[in-house]
Design an enzyme around this catalytic site. Structure first.
Site, mmCIF file in Angstrom:
data_model
loop_
_atom_site.group_PDB
_atom_site.id
_atom_site.type_symbol
_atom_site.label_atom_id
_atom_site.label_comp_id
_atom_site.label_asym_id
_atom_site.label_seq_id
_atom_site.Cartn_x
_atom_site.Cartn_y
_atom_site.Cartn_z
ATOM 1 N N MET A 1 0.845 -1.198 0.000
ATOM 2 C CA MET A 1 0.000 0.000 0.000
ATOM 3 C C MET A 1 0.883 1.252 0.000
ATOM 4 O O MET A 1 0.433 2.339 0.350
ATOM 5 C CB MET A 1 -0.947 -0.018 1.200
ATOM 6 C CG MET A 1 -1.903 -1.212 1.142
ATOM 7 S SD MET A 1 -3.457 -0.964 2.002
ATOM 8 C CE MET A 1 -2.881 -0.749 3.666
ATOM 9 N N GLY A 2 2.156 1.081 -0.386
ATOM 10 C CA GLY A 2 3.060 2.222 -0.455
ATOM 11 C C GLY A 2 3.562 2.628 0.915
ATOM 12 O O GLY A 2 3.513 1.862 1.866
ATOM 13 N N ASN A 3 4.081 3.870 0.990
ATOM 14 C CA ASN A 3 4.742 4.363 2.212
ATOM 15 C C ASN A 3 5.815 3.346 2.619
ATOM 16 O O ASN A 3 5.850 2.868 3.747
ATOM 17 C CB ASN A 3 3.719 4.584 3.323
ATOM 18 C CG ASN A 3 4.299 5.408 4.467
ATOM 19 O OD1 ASN A 3 5.260 6.160 4.276
ATOM 20 N ND2 ASN A 3 3.749 5.247 5.651
ATOM 21 N N LEU A 4 6.676 3.066 1.669
ATOM 22 C CA LEU A 4 7.595 1.940 1.793
ATOM 23 C C LEU A 4 8.658 2.160 2.868
ATOM 24 O O LEU A 4 9.144 3.267 3.055
ATOM 25 C CB LEU A 4 8.288 1.695 0.450
ATOM 26 C CG LEU A 4 7.339 1.437 -0.729
ATOM 27 C CD1 LEU A 4 8.143 1.221 -2.006
ATOM 28 C CD2 LEU A 4 6.432 0.241 -0.473
ATOM 29 N N HIS A 5 9.002 1.077 3.543
ATOM 30 C CA HIS A 5 10.077 1.101 4.533
ATOM 31 C C HIS A 5 11.000 -0.084 4.256
ATOM 32 O O HIS A 5 10.775 -0.859 3.300
ATOM 33 C CB HIS A 5 9.502 1.078 5.955
ATOM 34 C CG HIS A 5 8.511 -0.016 6.193
ATOM 35 N ND1 HIS A 5 8.832 -1.348 6.126
ATOM 36 C CD2 HIS A 5 7.178 0.041 6.475
ATOM 37 C CE1 HIS A 5 7.763 -2.067 6.379
ATOM 38 N NE2 HIS A 5 6.734 -1.267 6.573
ATOM 39 N N GLY B 1 11.276 -2.911 5.470
ATOM 40 C CA GLY B 1 10.609 -4.217 5.409
ATOM 41 C C GLY B 1 10.136 -4.509 3.991
ATOM 42 O O GLY B 1 10.301 -5.626 3.480
ATOM 43 N N HIS B 2 9.553 -3.507 3.331
ATOM 44 C CA HIS B 2 9.116 -3.697 1.940
ATOM 45 C C HIS B 2 10.318 -3.928 1.019
ATOM 46 O O HIS B 2 10.271 -4.757 0.109
ATOM 47 C CB HIS B 2 8.373 -2.454 1.428
ATOM 48 C CG HIS B 2 7.089 -2.158 2.134
ATOM 49 N ND1 HIS B 2 6.929 -1.081 2.972
ATOM 50 C CD2 HIS B 2 5.896 -2.794 2.124
ATOM 51 C CE1 HIS B 2 5.696 -1.062 3.432
ATOM 52 N NE2 HIS B 2 5.042 -2.091 2.944
ATOM 53 N N GLY C 1 4.761 -10.200 3.676
ATOM 54 C CA GLY C 1 5.575 -10.158 4.891
ATOM 55 C C GLY C 1 4.993 -11.030 5.997
ATOM 56 O O GLY C 1 3.772 -11.140 6.141
ATOM 57 N N GLN D 1 -2.678 -12.621 7.478
ATOM 58 C CA GLN D 1 -2.895 -12.245 6.075
ATOM 59 C C GLN D 1 -2.198 -13.212 5.118
ATOM 60 O O GLN D 1 -2.789 -13.670 4.142
ATOM 61 C CB GLN D 1 -2.386 -10.821 5.842
ATOM 62 C CG GLN D 1 -2.318 -10.427 4.369
ATOM 63 C CD GLN D 1 -1.961 -8.976 4.152
ATOM 64 O OE1 GLN D 1 -2.817 -8.116 4.295
ATOM 65 N NE2 GLN D 1 -0.721 -8.675 3.801
HETATM 66 O O1 PAF Z 1 -0.168 -5.914 3.455
HETATM 67 C C1 PAF Z 1 -0.585 -4.957 2.756
HETATM 68 O O2 PAF Z 1 0.084 -3.934 2.601
HETATM 69 C C2 PAF Z 1 -1.948 -5.060 2.104
HETATM 70 O O3 PAF Z 1 -2.853 -5.723 2.917
HETATM 71 C C3 PAF Z 1 -1.908 -5.683 0.698
HETATM 72 C C4 PAF Z 1 -1.450 -7.127 0.742
HETATM 73 C C5 PAF Z 1 -0.960 -4.888 -0.190
HETATM 74 C C6 PAF Z 1 -3.300 -5.654 0.066
HETATM 75 O O4 PAF Z 1 -3.771 -4.353 -0.062
#
Ligand code: PAF
Length: 282
Positions: A30-34, A36-37, A149, A155
């Site tokens: 969902m962006g706002n990357l850190h 971890g991403h 993650g 999830q």
């Molecule tokens: O984990 C997230 O950032 C969100 O739940 C995902 C998997 C991108 C779905 O919108």
């Protein structure tokens, strides 16, 4: 690194890669990357020649009164961060692209069972929103591999179940949780913490780690361990949603001779909902 917003541009790029028989890995975000991403992007690159990172703040996974409107949208900063990684493409669609018939009329995917408890119970409809958008991203990007993650433990299990149940030809890979030096799991929502709350926040991981040590030492009084952890966190000022010890494979109640365990927790600290988990190999 290309940035694409439309389905058509995406399809053209995918056709070229598929023509060259290149495998594609997707990292949905969902962006706002850190950091971890970024670790997930690097992991994705180990599994495919091409890496797509999707940036989409998905409205259908936020409940009433949650932070959809306030969720940080940081496309320019995210682009700069991804330039230094092995990502080939950013796919940043808008809501109409992802939900062409409107959010209200969206075909919805639901994974029962696994979504009943924990974040599923506290955030009704949240996991339906996640699976609905992830399946759409899978249909658009057609990845061979998708990376999620471990921090969002429930999830990633739900997405694995969806992929297995629908026979999706996609390998789901889980990347380890990346932590600050003091143990706090990286999360976009950590930016909601005040200085004082940020100081307290690592206690969540500390408490889970101590439950993990007890389990590794052979303790099996699960209910008591959960209650003690809950009590320690509440006393420190966390508004605890749950602390639960479950079978790592499927979140079912463990018995004494169980397989691997996961300790899951969620707690509100000021404006931030913190979640974390530890897997204990038995
Ligand atoms: O984990 C997230 O950032 C969100 O739940 C995902 C998997 C991108 C779905 O919108």
């Amino acid at each position: 690194m290309r940035v694409i917003h439309s389905k058509q541009d995406l399809a053209e790029q995918l056709a070229e890669w598929q023509h060259n028989e290149e495998h594609i890995a997707l990292v949905p975000t969902m962006g706002n990357l850190h950091a971890g991403h970024i670790a997930l992007v690097e992991l994705a690159r180990e599994h495919a020649e091409r890496v797509v990172v999707s940036l989409f703040v998905n409205p259908t996974q936020f409940g009433d009164g949650e932070d959809f409107d306030d969720y940080p949208r940081t496309l320019e900063r995210d682009k700069r961060r991804l330039k230094k990684t092995p990502a080939d493409l950013i796919f940043a669609p808008d809501v109409d692209t992802m939900y062409p018939f409107g959010v209200e009329n969206a075909t919805t995917i639901s994974v029962p069972g696994l979504t009943k408890d924990f974040c599923g119970a506290s955030r009704p409809g949240h996991f339906d929103g996640v699976t609905t958008v992830v399946l759409r991203l899978f249909a658009l990007v057609q990845p061979d591999v998708a990376v999620f993650g471990q921090k969002d433990y429930q999830q990633q299990l739900v997405i694995r179940r969806m992929a297995a149940d629908l026979n999706l030809p996609i390998s789901i890979i889980t990347g380890e949780t990346i932590r600050e030096d003091d143990g706090l799991a990286l999360s976009s929502r950590n930016s909601y913490l005040t200085d004082e709350q940020r100081h307290l926040a690592p206690m969540l991981h500390e408490v889970l780690s101590s439950v993990g040590s007890e389990l590794s030492n052979g303790r099996r009084n699960f209910k008591e361990l959960e209650a003690n952890a809950n009590q320690r966190l509440s006393a420190a000022g966390f508004d605890v949603d749950y602390v639960a010890i479950r079978r790592a494979e499927n979140l079912e109640f463990p018995d004494r001779d169980c397989d691997d365990l996961v300790i899951l927790a969620a707690a509100q600290l000021g404006a931030a909902r913190l979640i974390d988990n530890i897997v204990v190999a038995i």
